[in-house]
Design an enzyme around this catalytic site. Structure first.
Site, PDB file in Angstrom:
ATOM      1  N   LYS A 116      12.438 -10.183 -56.972  1.00 35.46           N
ATOM      2  CA  LYS A 116      12.847  -9.298 -55.881  1.00 35.46           C
ATOM      3  C   LYS A 116      11.676  -8.742 -55.085  1.00 35.46           C
ATOM      4  CE  LYS A 116      17.407  -8.193 -57.607  1.00 35.46           C
ATOM      5  NZ  LYS A 116      18.432  -7.166 -57.817  1.00 35.46           N
ATOM      6  N   GLY A 164      23.128  -7.974 -61.541  1.00 35.92           N
ATOM      7  CA  GLY A 164      24.281  -7.410 -62.214  1.00 35.92           C
ATOM      8  C   GLY A 164      24.203  -5.920 -62.480  1.00 35.92           C
ATOM      9  N   GLY A 165      23.310  -5.217 -61.768  1.00 37.37           N
ATOM     10  CA  GLY A 165      23.213  -3.775 -61.926  1.00 37.37           C
ATOM     11  C   GLY A 165      22.370  -3.309 -63.099  1.00 37.37           C
ATOM     12  N   GLU A 200      12.719   1.900 -54.257  1.00 38.03           N
ATOM     13  CA  GLU A 200      13.189   1.866 -52.869  1.00 38.03           C
ATOM     14  C   GLU A 200      13.891   3.176 -52.528  1.00 38.03           C
ATOM     15  OE1 GLU A 200      14.171  -2.846 -52.018  1.00 38.03           O
ATOM     16  OE2 GLU A 200      15.799  -1.497 -52.554  1.00 38.03           O
ATOM     17  N   HIS A 208      27.595  -2.808 -48.224  1.00 38.78           N
ATOM     18  CA  HIS A 208      26.907  -4.021 -48.664  1.00 38.78           C
ATOM     19  C   HIS A 208      27.347  -5.146 -47.725  1.00 38.78           C
ATOM     20  CE1 HIS A 208      25.357  -6.633 -52.175  1.00 38.78           C
ATOM     21  NE2 HIS A 208      25.541  -7.415 -51.128  1.00 38.78           N
ATOM     22  N   GLU A 287      18.172  -8.535 -51.114  1.00 35.63           N
ATOM     23  CA  GLU A 287      17.877  -9.757 -51.857  1.00 35.63           C
ATOM     24  C   GLU A 287      18.459 -10.953 -51.121  1.00 35.63           C
ATOM     25  OE1 GLU A 287      19.718  -9.965 -55.703  1.00 35.63           O
ATOM     26  OE2 GLU A 287      21.637  -9.211 -54.977  1.00 35.63           O
ATOM     27  N   ASN A 289      20.431 -14.662 -52.119  1.00 39.53           N
ATOM     28  CA  ASN A 289      21.003 -15.572 -53.104  1.00 39.53           C
ATOM     29  C   ASN A 289      20.868 -16.997 -52.589  1.00 39.53           C
ATOM     30  OD1 ASN A 289      21.996 -13.738 -55.151  1.00 39.53           O
ATOM     31  ND2 ASN A 289      23.438 -13.038 -53.607  1.00 39.53           N
ATOM     32  N   ARG A 291      22.113 -19.888 -53.135  1.00 38.14           N
ATOM     33  CA  ARG A 291      23.212 -20.710 -53.657  1.00 38.14           C
ATOM     34  C   ARG A 291      24.474 -20.402 -52.882  1.00 38.14           C
ATOM     35  NH1 ARG A 291      26.051 -16.637 -55.961  1.00 38.14           N
ATOM     36  NH2 ARG A 291      24.879 -15.010 -57.047  1.00 38.14           N
ATOM     37  N   ARG A 337      38.937 -10.813 -56.290  1.00 41.91           N
ATOM     38  CA  ARG A 337      38.575 -11.535 -57.508  1.00 41.91           C
ATOM     39  C   ARG A 337      39.550 -11.169 -58.623  1.00 41.91           C
ATOM     40  NH1 ARG A 337      31.975 -11.770 -57.913  1.00 41.91           N
ATOM     41  NH2 ARG A 337      31.530 -11.907 -55.685  1.00 41.91           N
TER      42      ARG A 337
END
Length: 448
Positions: A116, A164-165, A200, A208, A287, A289, A291, A337
């Site tokens: 990161k 994942g936090g 940060e 988000h 960040e 990703n 993928r 989800r």
């Protein structure tokens, strides 16, 4: 073009890639653990290879087993899906060393964005706006206090190898900083084997927002708008929608161009997502990703594109068909989800599905690998499906989601479906007025 592709994954994403392969006339190979012998992706693929026992470390994360499966079946390329080995630079290098093609970005880009701190530095160099914070890692409390004083409280301490936090702690003042700093480092060490953290500015009510990008690896890249992923629990996304209800067309065009230009400059190949915190009209990089994302179907719905097909074409050396001038948003899409979890404690709920009925009708898509009689194994992620709806506008998409949830039947195990039925009644969800902290506060009010 490839003749045969191996899918190094399981569940709904493996099915998603198999379907794209079938439409393209490409043979597919499924790999599976002994726990997934009867899984739908194994049944649907043209060939299958058992690569180990149930634990992921001995099967889906076993690089030698997956490479061997390619050699046994004659597969020329590997699609990693998401999770597992999808962002493992060592695996990408191993794939290439064996003369195979990894359907995704190059190892160097995965490596850059996987750390990161390096990712943030690279983003800043590429002109992507970043959250104010430390320049690199912070190794001691004294330095942490100095950085926090410079950027102002509250601050968030994050693991450099985080996800994942885990390894993330917030300090609202100087008195709370030392405990947060030491706890974050301890969690990072335990979860990732790396205690390094950075600091940060902690935004109070951010959304988000993630920008979908796609590059050809030869200096050309496009963006496909944004997805709002602000409904989260413990930093895990629960619902995603596109376009974002709080983003203007001007903001979308501005940040989208910044991201596409950055990916072009980087020489990025394939699908990727640049993730931001958004507050008061400003975007702050958090960040990238490297993928395909779980929530890619909402982007596919509003742009009428097949991102997996495009991934395969670019990896095979073909020209990218996406053109920025041709990409225009049509309507609104939402994804929820569906997890095999018990609300409100969200404990995993593996077990046998005694009855399953998927909703249908106009504007409804279900990506799932479950079926009547399927036994959800306890060894993997609890995601068992994704319900995606598309409408002419957000109200129509919400109405379709409500209707589709009422049609969906998953008996035998607890799922998160009742949670979404309740969420859709809330005025904030109906208006799109929520931030990344909204869901946890809602759960606290309604379940505790």
């Amino acid at each position: 073009m490839f003749d045969k592709i191996l899918i190094a994954n399981r569940g709904e994403i493996a099915l998603r890639v198999i379907r794209a392969c079938r439409e393209m006339g490409i043979a597919s190979v499924a790999v599976h653990s002994t726990a997934d012998t009867d899984a739908m992706h194994v049944r649907m693929a043209d060939e299958s290879v058992c690569i180990g026992p149930p634990p992921s470390a001995s099967s889906y994360l076993s690089m030698p087993a997956i490479i061997s499966a390619c050699e046994i079946t004659g597969a020329q390329a590997i699609h990693p899906g998401y999770g597992f080995l999808s962002e493992n630079a060592t695996f990408v290098q191993m794939v290439e060393d064996h003369g195979l093609t990894f359907i995704g970005p190059r190892a160097e880009h995965i490596r850059i964005m996987g750390d990161k701190i390096t990712a943030k530095e690279t983003a800043a160099q590429l002109g992507i706006p970043v959250v104010p914070g430390s320049e690199g890692g912070v190794n001691d409390v004294e330095t942490a206090r100095r950085v926090a004083a410079e950027i102002g409280y509250p601050v968030i301490i994050k693991a450099t190898a985080g996800g994942g936090g885990r390894g993330m702690k917030v300090a609202h003042d100087d008195g709370a900083l030392e405990v947060a700093f030491r706890t974050a480092r301890a969690e990072a060490k335990a979860a990732f084997g790396n205690p390094d953290v950075y600091i940060e500015k902690y935004l109070q009510k951010p959304r988000h927002i993630e920008i979908q990008v796609f590059g050809d690896g030869r200096g050309r890249a496009v963006h496909l708008g944004e997805r709002d992923c602000s409904l989260q629990r413990r930093h895990q996304k629960v619902l995603e929608e596109a376009p974002g209800p709080a983003i203007t067309a001007e903001e979308r065009a501005r940040i989208g161009k910044v991201c596409a230009d950055a990916m072009a400059k980087l020489g990025y190949a394939g699908a990727g997502t640049v993730e931001f915190l958004y507050e008061d009209g400003e975007f702050y990089f958090i960040e990238m990703n490297t993928r395909l994302q779980v929530e890619h179907p909402v982007t596919e719905a509003i742009f009428n594109v097949d991102l997996v097909r495009e991934q395969i074409c670019v990896a095979a050396g073909n020209e990218m068909t996406l053109r920025q001038e041709d990409l225009s948003i049509r309507g609104h899409a939402i994804e929820v989800r569906i997890n095999a979890e018990r609300v409100p404690d969200f404990a995993p709920c593996p077990g046998r599905v005694t009855q399953y009925h998927a909703p249908g009708g106009l504007g409804v898509r279900v990506d799932s690998a479950i079926y009547d009689g399927y036994s959800i194994p306890p060894h993997y992620d609890s995601l068992i499906g994704k319900l995606i709806v598309h409408g002419r506008d957000r109200p129509e998409a919400l109405a379709r989601l409500n209707r589709a949830l009422s049609e969906l039947i998953v008996d035998g195990v607890d799922t998160t479906v009742p949670l979404f039925r309740e969420l859709l009644k809330d005025p904030d969800i109906q208006s799109g007025n929520y931030s990344i902290h909204w869901l946890e506060r809602w759960l606290e009010r309604n379940y505790h």
